[in-house]
Design an enzyme around this catalytic site. Structure first.
Site, PDB file in Angstrom:
ATOM      1  N   ALA A  22      41.042  35.008  35.047  1.00  0.00           N
ATOM      2  CA  ALA A  22      40.262  33.892  34.506  1.00  0.00           C
ATOM      3  C   ALA A  22      40.396  33.738  32.997  1.00  0.00           C
ATOM      4  O   ALA A  22      40.295  32.628  32.464  1.00  0.00           O
ATOM      5  CB  ALA A  22      38.793  34.066  34.882  1.00  0.00           C
ATOM      6  N   THR A  26      40.304  30.173  30.423  1.00  0.00           N
ATOM      7  CA  THR A  26      39.106  29.829  29.652  1.00  0.00           C
ATOM      8  C   THR A  26      39.434  28.963  28.440  1.00  0.00           C
ATOM      9  O   THR A  26      38.637  28.108  28.054  1.00  0.00           O
ATOM     10  CB  THR A  26      38.327  31.086  29.213  1.00  0.00           C
ATOM     11  OG1 THR A  26      39.249  32.030  28.643  1.00  0.00           O
ATOM     12  CG2 THR A  26      37.629  31.740  30.390  1.00  0.00           C
ATOM     13  N   HIS A 120      44.992  33.792  45.251  1.00  0.00           N
ATOM     14  CA  HIS A 120      43.730  33.349  45.870  1.00  0.00           C
ATOM     15  C   HIS A 120      43.763  31.877  46.275  1.00  0.00           C
ATOM     16  O   HIS A 120      42.715  31.269  46.475  1.00  0.00           O
ATOM     17  CB  HIS A 120      42.549  33.611  44.917  1.00  0.00           C
ATOM     18  CG  HIS A 120      42.227  35.064  44.774  1.00  0.00           C
ATOM     19  ND1 HIS A 120      41.729  35.616  43.610  1.00  0.00           N
ATOM     20  CD2 HIS A 120      42.334  36.098  45.648  1.00  0.00           C
ATOM     21  CE1 HIS A 120      41.553  36.915  43.775  1.00  0.00           C
ATOM     22  NE2 HIS A 120      41.910  37.234  44.991  1.00  0.00           N
TER      23      HIS A 120
END
Length: 239
Positions: A22, A26, A120
């Site tokens: 992640a 960001t 994912h």
């Protein structure tokens, strides 16, 4: 100095397996759900709602929760940042770069990387669980509960939901096997089985670099560890 060591290792590698989390997204304005101050920690029931079980229990409410939690409507407003572009530049310089990402935003592909494993899955599409037909993001945004235009079943997102199997793990391990260097960017390495990949690289004796804002439980597995702002470090590596 760790930065100089990292730059030298990257320069000398001809094939790089890049594991991203992640922290890479960001800088594009996409919130980090799993950092200590991330949105994910605000409501533990999110895991329940974003699950295979809940999709089959109440697909209509599932889609409402899913779109809200992942801010699906805003996806089209996000674009690659200079961390994504740096990985594309490495590829352009003649290196073989394969990105294995936990991120579901599709930004590595948008940045132009030719080899991306979406560990994912992706927010940018959904498939019909009945007939297998695939649908893109604009279609998913047309209605609150997207259904298949062929057989009218409620579509299932192409994100790996809680309770879904991970189908890309073996391919990710093959990439690590064939790489000269493993570069891990912007991930806390808390999510299993993704966090098995650095352990696998370590077991093979692969040179490895970790760049993440916070320490991780796996720091000791890496030859070079840098705890700092990823965007800043990437700018320095480019120099």
């Amino acid at each position: 100095m760790q930065l100089e060591s990292a730059a030298k290792m990257i320069a000398e590698a001809s094939s790089i397996a890049v594991l991203t989390g992640a922290g890479v997204s960001t800088a594009s304005g996409i919130p980090d759900f799993r950092s200590t101050t991330g949105l994910w920690t605000a409501d533990e029931t999110r895991e329940y709602y974003i699950s295979n079980h809940y999709f089959h229990t109440d697909p209509v409410d599932f889609w409402q929760k899913y779109k809200a939690i992942f801010r699906v409507k805003l996806l089209k407003d996000y674009g690659p940042n200079h961390v994504h572009r740096y990985l594309k530049e490495l590829e352009n310089s003649g290196k073989e770069v394969v990105v294995i990402t936990q991120n579901v935003d599709g930004l590595h592909t948008l940045a132009g990387n030719d080899h991306v494993i979406e560990y994912h899955g992706t927010l940018n599409s959904a498939s019909c669980p009945n007939c297998g037909k695939s649908f893109d993001l604009p279609y998913l945004l047309q209605s609150e509960t997207p259904v298949c235009d062929s057989c009218e079943h409620v579509l299932k997102p192409d994100v790996v939901l809680f309770g879904d199997p991970i189908t890309e793990h073996d391919r990710a391990e093959q990439v690590i096997q064939q790489s000269d260097l493993v570069l891990v960017l912007g991930t806390s390495l808390l999510v299993s089985p993704f966090n098995i990949l650095p352990e696998y690289a370590h077991s093979l004796g692969k040179p490895s670099i970790l760049i993440n804002w916070e320490p991780t439980v796996m720091d000791e597995l890496f030859q070079v560890v840098i705890h700092d702002d990823l965007s800043k470090i990437v700018q320095q590596l480019k120099k």
